[in-house]
Scaffold this motif. Structure first.
Motif, short mmCIF file in Angstrom:
data_model
loop_
_atom_site.label_atom_id
_atom_site.label_comp_id
_atom_site.label_asym_id
_atom_site.label_seq_id
_atom_site.Cartn_x
_atom_site.Cartn_y
_atom_site.Cartn_z
N SER A 1 0.85 -1.20 0.00
CA SER A 1 0.00 0.00 0.00
C SER A 1 0.88 1.24 0.00
N GLU A 2 1.44 1.55 -1.15
CA GLU A 2 2.28 2.73 -1.35
C GLU A 2 2.25 3.09 -2.82
N MET A 3 2.67 4.31 -3.14
CA MET A 3 2.69 4.72 -4.55
C MET A 3 3.54 3.74 -5.35
N LEU A 4 3.09 3.43 -6.55
CA LEU A 4 3.78 2.44 -7.37
C LEU A 4 5.20 2.88 -7.70
N ASP A 5 6.13 1.97 -7.56
CA ASP A 5 7.53 2.23 -7.86
C ASP A 5 7.70 2.43 -9.36
N CYS A 6 8.11 3.62 -9.75
CA CYS A 6 8.24 3.93 -11.18
C CYS A 6 9.34 3.14 -11.88
N THR A 7 10.27 2.56 -11.10
CA THR A 7 11.41 1.88 -11.71
C THR A 7 11.09 0.44 -12.13
N ILE A 8 9.90 -0.07 -11.80
CA ILE A 8 9.56 -1.43 -12.21
C ILE A 8 9.34 -1.49 -13.71
N GLU A 9 9.32 -2.70 -14.27
CA GLU A 9 8.89 -2.88 -15.65
C GLU A 9 7.36 -2.92 -15.63
N HIS A 10 6.75 -1.91 -16.18
CA HIS A 10 5.29 -1.78 -16.12
C HIS A 10 4.63 -2.73 -17.11
N LYS A 11 3.86 -3.67 -16.54
CA LYS A 11 3.16 -4.67 -17.35
C LYS A 11 1.64 -4.53 -17.22
N HIS A 12 1.20 -3.53 -16.50
CA HIS A 12 -0.21 -3.34 -16.23
C HIS A 12 -0.86 -2.45 -17.29
N LYS A 13 -2.17 -2.56 -17.39
CA LYS A 13 -2.95 -1.75 -18.33
C LYS A 13 -4.10 -1.08 -17.58
N HIS A 14 -4.58 0.01 -18.11
CA HIS A 14 -5.68 0.74 -17.48
C HIS A 14 -6.88 -0.17 -17.22
N GLU A 15 -7.21 -1.00 -18.20
CA GLU A 15 -8.41 -1.83 -18.09
C GLU A 15 -8.25 -3.04 -17.17
N ASP A 16 -7.04 -3.31 -16.70
CA ASP A 16 -6.85 -4.40 -15.74
C ASP A 16 -7.70 -4.21 -14.50
#
Length: 301
Positions: free
Chosen positions: A96-111
């Motif tokens: 429960s914290e702001m998403l780490d910007c350094t990750i490889e983003h695999k998520h989508k808005h519609e998820d």
């Protein structure tokens, strides 16, 4: 990800309900390989059978940000149960914290729509008699998207707080101004990869959502930046048959175009309220007024 995923919760809801006054308790549910996290708060003397308000936070945020926690506590005081969920962003047991910007983003808005469906099924299994879904900012768009396309016999009402709007041309303009690179070039590359069956390919980007110099898959890029009218909350409203409440802040500069976009939407099942002086996050005393409006609309007492 299939919405027919098997749902299992790790908290015995009936055990929690056996106690008196309860503080927030963490609950989890499986969706494929991911474990989704949420925070369940039962009002004094209440169980799931009395109904639950399912709450969704905004962009790259979390379920313990101030607006979500304040609203959950205020609603509890008014006698309402809440399930404050934490979007996974494709991260197992995301904290429960702001998403780490350094990750490889695999998520989508519609998820988020699929995750809301997972939680709705979980609530049904726990014996919830009725659910109001509530979302803030991008979460406001995602809950209306869910109501427009998924719906559920369990879903009774929909609340969108300062819900997101969308305009593809403005999005492209803002992206180039911020990141000094045309979004069209990035989208063309991402689309080419997706069309070739390589949507999981990670792209090096000057920016992704709020993150600078980010890494994101081609599919994620399309998920957040492709021109899809469903990202514009007002376009979803005619498809929703359940009672809806939209609450805006008069000083909100994040979705400043929302009032104008709502002017052309005339529906008997839609109520639009404004909190005078509130910005996008309804801080301090504005949270009290927001909670009052939500409780009056839900009206389960």
């Amino acid at each position: 990800m299939s919405l027919l995923t098997r749902f299992t919760g790790t908290v015995a809801f009936s055990l929690l309900a056996a106690f008196g006054t309860l503080h927030a308790e963490e609950v989890t549910v499986k969706q494929g390989d991911l474990t989704l996290r949420g925070e369940l708060t039962l009002a004094e003397g209440k169980t799931a059978k009395d109904g639950v308000i399912l709450m969704q936070h905004g962009t790259l945020a979390h379920n313990k940000m101030e607006i979500m926690q304040s609203l959950s506590e205020l609603l509890k005081e008014k006698g309402y149960n809440t399930l404050n969920v934490n979007l996974s962003y494709a991260v197992d047991k995301r904290p429960s914290e702001m998403l780490d910007c350094t990750i490889e983003h695999k998520h989508k808005h519609e998820d988020a729509v699929a995750e809301l469906d997972t939680w709705m099924n979980w609530l049904k299994e726990q014996g919830a008699s009725k659910v109001t879904i509530l979302g803030h900012s991008r979460g406001g768009n995602q809950v209306t998207w869910y109501a427009a396309e998924k719906d559920s016999a369990l879903l009774e009402k929909v609340v969108a707080i300062a819900p997101a709007t969308w305009d593809a041309a403005n999005s492209a303009k803002e992206y180039e101004e911020r990141n000094k690179k045309p979004l069209a070039d990035i989208m063309a590359e991402a689309q080419k990869l997706v069309d070739a069956g390589k949507g999981d390919t990670v792209m090096e980007l000057p920016g992704f959502v709020y993150c600078e110099k980010a890494k994101a898959t081609a599919a994620a890029v399309l998920g957040y930046y492709k021109d899809d009218e469903r990202k514009n909350t007002p376009t979803l409203l005619p498809k929703i048959k359940k009672p809806m409440l939209i609450v805006m802040g008069s000083a909100d500069e994040v979705v400043a175009d929302l009032p104008a976009k709502l002017e052309s939407v005339k529906q008997d099942n839609l109520t639009v309220e404004t909190v005078d002086g509130a910005d996008h996050f309804f801080m301090d005393l504005y949270a009290d007024e927001l909670a009052d409006k939500v409780a009056t609309f839900v009206d389960w007492k």
